[in-house]
Design a protein around this motif. Structure first.
Motif, PDB file in Angstrom:
ATOM      1  N   VAL A 149       0.843  -1.199   0.000  1.00 23.09           N
ATOM      2  CA  VAL A 149       0.000   0.000   0.000  1.00 23.09           C
ATOM      3  C   VAL A 149       0.879   1.250   0.000  1.00 23.09           C
ATOM      4  O   VAL A 149       2.063   1.201   0.377  1.00 23.09           O
ATOM      5  CB  VAL A 149      -0.937   0.013   1.232  1.00 23.09           C
ATOM      6  CG1 VAL A 149      -1.893  -1.149   1.187  1.00 23.09           C
ATOM      7  CG2 VAL A 149      -0.122   0.023   2.516  1.00 23.09           C
ATOM      8  N   PRO A 150       0.311   2.385  -0.414  1.00 23.28           N
ATOM      9  CA  PRO A 150       1.072   3.630  -0.315  1.00 23.28           C
ATOM     10  C   PRO A 150       1.467   3.901   1.138  1.00 23.28           C
ATOM     11  O   PRO A 150       0.704   3.641   2.068  1.00 23.28           O
ATOM     12  CB  PRO A 150       0.108   4.686  -0.849  1.00 23.28           C
ATOM     13  CG  PRO A 150      -0.830   3.929  -1.738  1.00 23.28           C
ATOM     14  CD  PRO A 150      -0.980   2.583  -1.106  1.00 23.28           C
ATOM     15  N   ILE A 151       2.656   4.466   1.298  1.00 27.60           N
ATOM     16  CA  ILE A 151       3.203   4.693   2.631  1.00 27.60           C
ATOM     17  C   ILE A 151       3.053   6.171   2.973  1.00 27.60           C
ATOM     18  O   ILE A 151       3.601   7.037   2.284  1.00 27.60           O
ATOM     19  CB  ILE A 151       4.671   4.259   2.705  1.00 27.60           C
ATOM     20  CG1 ILE A 151       4.775   2.762   2.391  1.00 27.60           C
ATOM     21  CG2 ILE A 151       5.268   4.556   4.070  1.00 27.60           C
ATOM     22  CD1 ILE A 151       6.195   2.239   2.304  1.00 27.60           C
ATOM     23  N   TYR A 152       2.292   6.416   4.030  1.00 27.95           N
ATOM     24  CA  TYR A 152       2.086   7.780   4.517  1.00 27.95           C
ATOM     25  C   TYR A 152       3.347   8.220   5.265  1.00 27.95           C
ATOM     26  O   TYR A 152       4.020   7.400   5.899  1.00 27.95           O
ATOM     27  CB  TYR A 152       0.867   7.814   5.438  1.00 27.95           C
ATOM     28  CG  TYR A 152       0.319   9.188   5.709  1.00 27.95           C
ATOM     29  CD1 TYR A 152      -0.710   9.715   4.945  1.00 27.95           C
ATOM     30  CD2 TYR A 152       0.827   9.967   6.754  1.00 27.95           C
ATOM     31  CE1 TYR A 152      -1.239  10.967   5.202  1.00 27.95           C
ATOM     32  CE2 TYR A 152       0.315  11.230   7.007  1.00 27.95           C
ATOM     33  CZ  TYR A 152      -0.717  11.731   6.236  1.00 27.95           C
ATOM     34  OH  TYR A 152      -1.223  12.985   6.498  1.00 27.95           O
ATOM     35  N   PRO A 153       3.701   9.528   5.216  1.00 25.81           N
ATOM     36  CA  PRO A 153       4.871   9.985   5.965  1.00 25.81           C
ATOM     37  C   PRO A 153       4.750   9.650   7.455  1.00 25.81           C
ATOM     38  O   PRO A 153       3.762   9.990   8.102  1.00 25.81           O
ATOM     39  CB  PRO A 153       4.871  11.495   5.735  1.00 25.81           C
ATOM     40  CG  PRO A 153       4.171  11.687   4.439  1.00 25.81           C
ATOM     41  CD  PRO A 153       3.122  10.609   4.396  1.00 25.81           C
ATOM     42  N   GLY A 154       5.738   8.937   7.977  1.00 24.61           N
ATOM     43  CA  GLY A 154       5.726   8.486   9.363  1.00 24.61           C
ATOM     44  C   GLY A 154       5.467   7.004   9.510  1.00 24.61           C
ATOM     45  O   GLY A 154       5.589   6.461  10.615  1.00 24.61           O
ATOM     46  N   CYS A 155       5.119   6.332   8.387  1.00 24.15           N
ATOM     47  CA  CYS A 155       4.847   4.895   8.429  1.00 24.15           C
ATOM     48  C   CYS A 155       5.938   4.095   7.707  1.00 24.15           C
ATOM     49  O   CYS A 155       5.706   2.948   7.295  1.00 24.15           O
ATOM     50  CB  CYS A 155       3.490   4.594   7.788  1.00 24.15           C
ATOM     51  SG  CYS A 155       2.096   5.477   8.537  1.00 24.15           S
ATOM     52  N   GLU A 156       7.101   4.660   7.522  1.00 21.02           N
ATOM     53  CA  GLU A 156       8.139   4.011   6.721  1.00 21.02           C
ATOM     54  C   GLU A 156       8.771   2.795   7.428  1.00 21.02           C
ATOM     55  O   GLU A 156       9.235   1.868   6.764  1.00 21.02           O
ATOM     56  CB  GLU A 156       9.245   5.016   6.366  1.00 21.02           C
ATOM     57  CG  GLU A 156       8.799   6.124   5.421  1.00 21.02           C
ATOM     58  CD  GLU A 156       8.188   7.299   6.165  1.00 21.02           C
ATOM     59  OE1 GLU A 156       8.032   7.199   7.404  1.00 21.02           O
ATOM     60  OE2 GLU A 156       7.870   8.310   5.514  1.00 21.02           O
ATOM     61  N   GLY A 157       8.829   2.797   8.753  1.00 16.78           N
ATOM     62  CA  GLY A 157       9.561   1.741   9.450  1.00 16.78           C
ATOM     63  C   GLY A 157       8.814   0.439   9.621  1.00 16.78           C
ATOM     64  O   GLY A 157       9.349  -0.507  10.221  1.00 16.78           O
ATOM     65  N   LEU A 158       7.601   0.326   9.109  1.00 16.48           N
ATOM     66  CA  LEU A 158       6.799  -0.893   9.285  1.00 16.48           C
ATOM     67  C   LEU A 158       7.143  -1.915   8.212  1.00 16.48           C
ATOM     68  O   LEU A 158       7.389  -1.570   7.054  1.00 16.48           O
ATOM     69  CB  LEU A 158       5.312  -0.533   9.240  1.00 16.48           C
ATOM     70  CG  LEU A 158       4.859   0.519  10.288  1.00 16.48           C
ATOM     71  CD1 LEU A 158       3.408   0.878  10.060  1.00 16.48           C
ATOM     72  CD2 LEU A 158       5.073  -0.014  11.697  1.00 16.48           C
ATOM     73  N   ASP A 159       7.122  -3.209   8.635  1.00 16.33           N
ATOM     74  CA  ASP A 159       7.541  -4.274   7.726  1.00 16.33           C
ATOM     75  C   ASP A 159       6.384  -4.879   6.948  1.00 16.33           C
ATOM     76  O   ASP A 159       6.471  -5.066   5.736  1.00 16.33           O
ATOM     77  CB  ASP A 159       8.250  -5.386   8.519  1.00 16.33           C
ATOM     78  CG  ASP A 159       9.522  -4.886   9.176  1.00 16.33           C
ATOM     79  OD1 ASP A 159      10.116  -3.925   8.622  1.00 16.33           O
ATOM     80  OD2 ASP A 159       9.906  -5.429  10.225  1.00 16.33           O
ATOM     81  N   SER A 160       5.271  -5.188   7.607  1.00 16.40           N
ATOM     82  CA  SER A 160       4.170  -5.890   6.948  1.00 16.40           C
ATOM     83  C   SER A 160       3.242  -4.899   6.256  1.00 16.40           C
ATOM     84  O   SER A 160       3.137  -3.722   6.629  1.00 16.40           O
ATOM     85  CB  SER A 160       3.376  -6.711   7.959  1.00 16.40           C
ATOM     86  OG  SER A 160       2.762  -5.858   8.907  1.00 16.40           O
ATOM     87  N   ASN A 161       2.553  -5.408   5.231  1.00 18.51           N
ATOM     88  CA  ASN A 161       1.615  -4.579   4.485  1.00 18.51           C
ATOM     89  C   ASN A 161       0.395  -4.226   5.340  1.00 18.51           C
ATOM     90  O   ASN A 161      -0.158  -3.139   5.238  1.00 18.51           O
ATOM     91  CB  ASN A 161       1.181  -5.299   3.212  1.00 18.51           C
ATOM     92  CG  ASN A 161       0.410  -4.381   2.264  1.00 18.51           C
ATOM     93  OD1 ASN A 161       0.799  -3.239   2.063  1.00 18.51           O
ATOM     94  ND2 ASN A 161      -0.673  -4.893   1.705  1.00 18.51           N
ATOM     95  N   ALA A 162      -0.014  -5.127   6.212  1.00 14.96           N
ATOM     96  CA  ALA A 162      -1.159  -4.875   7.097  1.00 14.96           C
ATOM     97  C   ALA A 162      -0.844  -3.744   8.060  1.00 14.96           C
ATOM     98  O   ALA A 162      -1.686  -2.870   8.334  1.00 14.96           O
ATOM     99  CB  ALA A 162      -1.516  -6.155   7.856  1.00 14.96           C
ATOM    100  N   ALA A 163       0.367  -3.732   8.586  1.00 18.03           N
ATOM    101  CA  ALA A 163       0.756  -2.664   9.511  1.00 18.03           C
ATOM    102  C   ALA A 163       0.820  -1.321   8.792  1.00 18.03           C
ATOM    103  O   ALA A 163       0.404  -0.289   9.331  1.00 18.03           O
ATOM    104  CB  ALA A 163       2.101  -3.011  10.153  1.00 18.03           C
TER     105      ALA A 163
END
Length: 258
Positions: A149-163
């Motif tokens: 999914v598109p990554i919102y600023p601040g969500c870069e460090g997450l590994d899984s797509n669900a997270a």
């Protein structure tokens, strides 16, 4: 007595006459003397100028003799005889022996470049190479079916797509809650729970495009578009390592208290 007086009168008259004649003669003589003096002065001035100025003698060059042409010769046409130079004799070429090459003593001999011919017909040309490259259309996926999914600023460090998806939803709800003006419902006479449906696409560059909204009032639709257009640029979604477009649906709910 009378006779003596008469004598005196006549003596005076005779004296006056003599004086007047003498004066007239003096005047005439002075004019004559002045004219004579003027003439003498002019003569002396001319003599002085002739003495001071040197005598210059002018000599004329003798005229050159000019050829005379008679009328008969003038009527005849003039013909200029041109003398033709005799052509040099060329040496006879022997019919048995080959001709001799004579060195012309030139500093550098002219060298012709060695041109090579290329046969174009032998080269293989791929017709596909001549066609312009057509850009492939970017694929579009829903947020539920895309791999990343598109990554919102601040969500870069997450590994899984669900997270990353949960983080995107949380960031959107927080952004809308801070910027959406819920007082518009009360201004336009709305009551109770209101819902604004918003749908947009996050393109291959991470920008929000194709924004659509539906609400109970046009003012709420315009407000929803205004808020969503202020969303920051995101990292685009990907499918099999390629950037794709992702369609996202976001409802906005708020309650109007009367």
């Amino acid at each position: 007595m009378k006779e003596s007086q008469k004598r005196e009168v006549t003596a005076r008259q005779s004296g006056n006459r003599a004086t007047s004649k003498h004066d007239v003669n003096l005047r005439k003589n002075s004019v004559v003397y002045f004219q004579i003096g003027l003439i003498v002065t002019l003569i002396l001035a001319i003599l002085i100028l002739e003495i001071k100025s040197p005598a210059v003698s002018y000599s004329t060059e003798p005229l050159k003799e000019v050829a005379t042409v008679s009328l008969e010769d003038w009527n005849q046409s003039f013909v200029k005889e041109s003398q033709q130079k005799p052509l040099p004799k060329l040496p006879e070429v022997s019919k048995i022996l080959p001709p001799e090459v004579v060195d012309d003593n030139t500093p550098e001999a002219a060298i012709m470049p060695d041109f090579k011919t290329i046969d174009i017909s032998k080269e293989s040309i791929n017709p596909n190479d001549l066609r312009p490259e057509v850009e492939k259309e970017v694929e579009t996926f829903s947020v539920m079916g895309v791999e990343v999914v598109p990554i919102y600023p601040g969500c870069e460090g997450l590994d899984s797509n669900a997270a990353r998806k949960a983080c995107l939803q949380e960031k959107l709800n927080s952004f809308i809650g801070k910027n959406f003006d819920t007082s518009l419902g009360e201004q336009y006479g709305l009551s109770g729970m209101n819902k604004v449906d918003v749908q947009f696409t996050i393109d291959e560059f991470g920008n929000v495009v194709n924004l659509q909204s539906r609400a109970p009032h046009k003012a709420l639709e315009a407000e929803a578009k205004r808020v969503m257009n202020k969303l920051p640029k995101m990292k685009p979604g990907t499918q099999q390592g390629k950037k794709v477009r992702v369609i996202y649906y976001q409802p906005i709910k708020f309650k109007v208290q009367n």
